[in-house]
Motif scaffolding. Structure first.
Motif, PDB file in Angstrom:
ATOM      1  N   SER A  12     -29.842 -24.817  33.063  1.00 36.45           N
ATOM      2  CA  SER A  12     -31.213 -24.476  32.687  1.00 36.45           C
ATOM      3  C   SER A  12     -31.234 -23.857  31.298  1.00 36.45           C
ATOM      4  CB  SER A  12     -31.811 -23.491  33.682  1.00 36.45           C
ATOM      5  OG  SER A  12     -31.976 -24.105  34.927  1.00 36.45           O
ATOM      6  N   VAL A  13     -32.288 -24.174  30.547  1.00 34.79           N
ATOM      7  CA  VAL A  13     -32.509 -23.585  29.228  1.00 34.79           C
ATOM      8  C   VAL A  13     -33.974 -23.189  29.143  1.00 34.79           C
ATOM      9  CG1 VAL A  13     -30.666 -24.839  28.048  1.00 34.79           C
ATOM     10  CG2 VAL A  13     -32.925 -25.852  28.183  1.00 34.79           C
ATOM     11  N   MET A  14     -34.291 -22.347  28.172  1.00 33.38           N
ATOM     12  CA  MET A  14     -35.682 -21.976  27.907  1.00 33.38           C
ATOM     13  C   MET A  14     -36.098 -22.710  26.635  1.00 33.38           C
ATOM     14  SD  MET A  14     -36.371 -18.611  29.749  1.00 33.38           S
ATOM     15  CE  MET A  14     -37.824 -18.440  28.873  1.00 33.38           C
ATOM     16  N   VAL A  15     -37.261 -23.350  26.683  1.00 34.71           N
ATOM     17  CA  VAL A  15     -37.777 -24.101  25.539  1.00 34.71           C
ATOM     18  C   VAL A  15     -39.198 -23.632  25.268  1.00 34.71           C
ATOM     19  CG1 VAL A  15     -38.381 -26.393  24.660  1.00 34.71           C
ATOM     20  CG2 VAL A  15     -36.337 -26.111  26.069  1.00 34.71           C
ATOM     21  N   TRP A  16     -39.501 -23.359  24.007  1.00 34.38           N
ATOM     22  CA  TRP A  16     -40.857 -22.996  23.592  1.00 34.38           C
ATOM     23  C   TRP A  16     -41.436 -24.176  22.833  1.00 34.38           C
ATOM     24  CZ3 TRP A  16     -37.136 -19.532  24.414  1.00 34.38           C
ATOM     25  CH2 TRP A  16     -37.481 -18.350  25.079  1.00 34.38           C
ATOM     26  N   VAL A  82     -27.350 -30.920  18.382  1.00 37.14           N
ATOM     27  CA  VAL A  82     -28.472 -31.761  18.774  1.00 37.14           C
ATOM     28  C   VAL A  82     -28.550 -31.661  20.292  1.00 37.14           C
ATOM     29  CG1 VAL A  82     -29.391 -34.110  18.879  1.00 37.14           C
ATOM     30  CG2 VAL A  82     -28.259 -33.299  16.801  1.00 37.14           C
ATOM     31  N   PHE A  83     -29.725 -31.303  20.800  1.00 38.37           N
ATOM     32  CA  PHE A  83     -29.947 -31.070  22.221  1.00 38.37           C
ATOM     33  C   PHE A  83     -30.841 -32.154  22.805  1.00 38.37           C
ATOM     34  CE2 PHE A  83     -29.253 -26.886  20.358  1.00 38.37           C
ATOM     35  CZ  PHE A  83     -28.397 -26.280  21.258  1.00 38.37           C
ATOM     36  N   ASP A  84     -30.522 -32.604  24.009  1.00 40.63           N
ATOM     37  CA  ASP A  84     -31.424 -33.415  24.817  1.00 40.63           C
ATOM     38  C   ASP A  84     -31.858 -32.542  25.979  1.00 40.63           C
ATOM     39  OD1 ASP A  84     -30.959 -35.593  23.204  1.00 40.63           O
ATOM     40  OD2 ASP A  84     -30.011 -36.824  24.744  1.00 40.63           O
ATOM     41  N   VAL A  85     -33.156 -32.364  26.162  1.00 39.40           N
ATOM     42  CA  VAL A  85     -33.691 -31.539  27.249  1.00 39.40           C
ATOM     43  C   VAL A  85     -34.799 -32.298  27.959  1.00 39.40           C
ATOM     44  CG1 VAL A  85     -33.146 -29.368  26.073  1.00 39.40           C
ATOM     45  CG2 VAL A  85     -35.408 -30.375  25.791  1.00 39.40           C
ATOM     46  N   ARG A  86     -35.053 -31.897  29.199  1.00 38.93           N
ATOM     47  CA  ARG A  86     -36.191 -32.458  29.934  1.00 38.93           C
ATOM     48  C   ARG A  86     -36.828 -31.368  30.770  1.00 38.93           C
ATOM     49  NH1 ARG A  86     -33.387 -35.992  34.684  1.00 38.93           N
ATOM     50  NH2 ARG A  86     -32.567 -34.218  35.806  1.00 38.93           N
ATOM     51  N   ALA A  87     -38.120 -31.518  31.001  1.00 33.01           N
ATOM     52  CA  ALA A  87     -38.837 -30.582  31.865  1.00 33.01           C
ATOM     53  C   ALA A  87     -38.362 -30.813  33.295  1.00 33.01           C
ATOM     54  CB  ALA A  87     -40.338 -30.787  31.750  1.00 33.01           C
ATOM     55  N   GLN A  94     -39.979 -25.421  33.448  1.00 33.09           N
ATOM     56  CA  GLN A  94     -38.547 -25.134  33.452  1.00 33.09           C
ATOM     57  C   GLN A  94     -37.879 -26.313  32.777  1.00 33.09           C
ATOM     58  OE1 GLN A  94     -37.470 -24.590  37.519  1.00 33.09           O
ATOM     59  NE2 GLN A  94     -38.576 -22.688  37.731  1.00 33.09           N
ATOM     60  N   TRP A  95     -36.801 -26.048  32.068  1.00 33.82           N
ATOM     61  CA  TRP A  95     -36.147 -27.086  31.292  1.00 33.82           C
ATOM     62  C   TRP A  95     -34.699 -27.203  31.703  1.00 33.82           C
ATOM     63  CZ3 TRP A  95     -38.874 -30.088  27.888  1.00 33.82           C
ATOM     64  CH2 TRP A  95     -40.176 -29.667  27.627  1.00 33.82           C
ATOM     65  N   GLN A  96     -34.201 -28.435  31.648  1.00 28.82           N
ATOM     66  CA  GLN A  96     -32.799 -28.705  31.953  1.00 28.82           C
ATOM     67  C   GLN A  96     -32.147 -29.340  30.728  1.00 28.82           C
ATOM     68  OE1 GLN A  96     -32.106 -31.681  34.983  1.00 28.82           O
ATOM     69  NE2 GLN A  96     -30.196 -30.705  35.565  1.00 28.82           N
ATOM     70  N   LEU A  97     -30.968 -28.847  30.402  1.00 31.09           N
ATOM     71  CA  LEU A  97     -30.188 -29.387  29.303  1.00 31.09           C
ATOM     72  C   LEU A  97     -29.488 -30.648  29.802  1.00 31.09           C
ATOM     73  CD1 LEU A  97     -29.149 -28.973  26.422  1.00 31.09           C
ATOM     74  CD2 LEU A  97     -27.339 -27.556  27.376  1.00 31.09           C
ATOM     75  N   LEU A  98     -29.687 -31.759  29.126  1.00 28.87           N
ATOM     76  CA  LEU A  98     -29.088 -33.031  29.524  1.00 28.87           C
ATOM     77  C   LEU A  98     -27.801 -33.334  28.778  1.00 28.87           C
ATOM     78  CD1 LEU A  98     -32.325 -35.215  29.578  1.00 28.87           C
ATOM     79  CD2 LEU A  98     -31.196 -34.100  31.516  1.00 28.87           C
ATOM     80  N   ARG A  99     -27.824 -33.166  27.448  1.00 30.56           N
ATOM     81  CA  ARG A  99     -26.671 -33.456  26.604  1.00 30.56           C
ATOM     82  C   ARG A  99     -26.705 -32.592  25.360  1.00 30.56           C
ATOM     83  NH1 ARG A  99     -28.923 -37.339  27.938  1.00 30.56           N
ATOM     84  NH2 ARG A  99     -28.917 -39.471  28.027  1.00 30.56           N
ATOM     85  N   ILE A 100     -25.505 -32.423  24.790  1.00 27.80           N
ATOM     86  CA  ILE A 100     -25.386 -31.754  23.492  1.00 27.80           C
ATOM     87  C   ILE A 100     -24.531 -32.655  22.605  1.00 27.80           C
ATOM     88  CG2 ILE A 100     -24.498 -29.764  22.236  1.00 27.80           C
ATOM     89  CD1 ILE A 100     -24.750 -28.187  24.813  1.00 27.80           C
TER      90      ILE A 100
END
Length: 102
Positions: A12-16, A82-87, A94-100
């Protein structure tokens, strides 16, 4: 040759998000990163279409929604990824980190 993504377990990550709806900053592992490029929308099949997805109607293409974001972000010390995220949730974002990508 593009860099290979770093494999990661679900996290999990926090995204604004800004006024336009795209990411402006991210907190990952207690570190704050500011988005330093133009985010790219990652698209997927619209949720309301998924029950029909196995069927092909032969006209146009499937309806799409923004499924996540890819963006470059930099910490105060200059560390950049470089981040890939999804709600991950609908009620409270809430956000989930997919790839870096390094």
């Amino acid at each position: 040759m593009s860099p290979a993504p770093v494999p990661i377990p679900p996290e999990s990550v926090m995204v604004w998000l800004g006024a336009s709806g795209s990411p402006e900053r991210l907190v990952w592992r207690s570190r704050r990163f500011h988005v330093t490029d133009t985010p790219t929308a990652l698209v997927g099949t619209a949720d309301w279409w998924k029950p029909f997805e196995p069927h092909s109607y032969g006209i146009g293409h499937l309806p799409l929604d923004i499924a996540g974001w890819r963006f470059q972000a930099t910490a105060d010390d200059g560390e950049t990824h470089v981040f890939d995220v999804r709600a991950a949730g609908d009620a409270a974002p809430q956000w989930q980190l997919l790839r870096i990508f390094d």
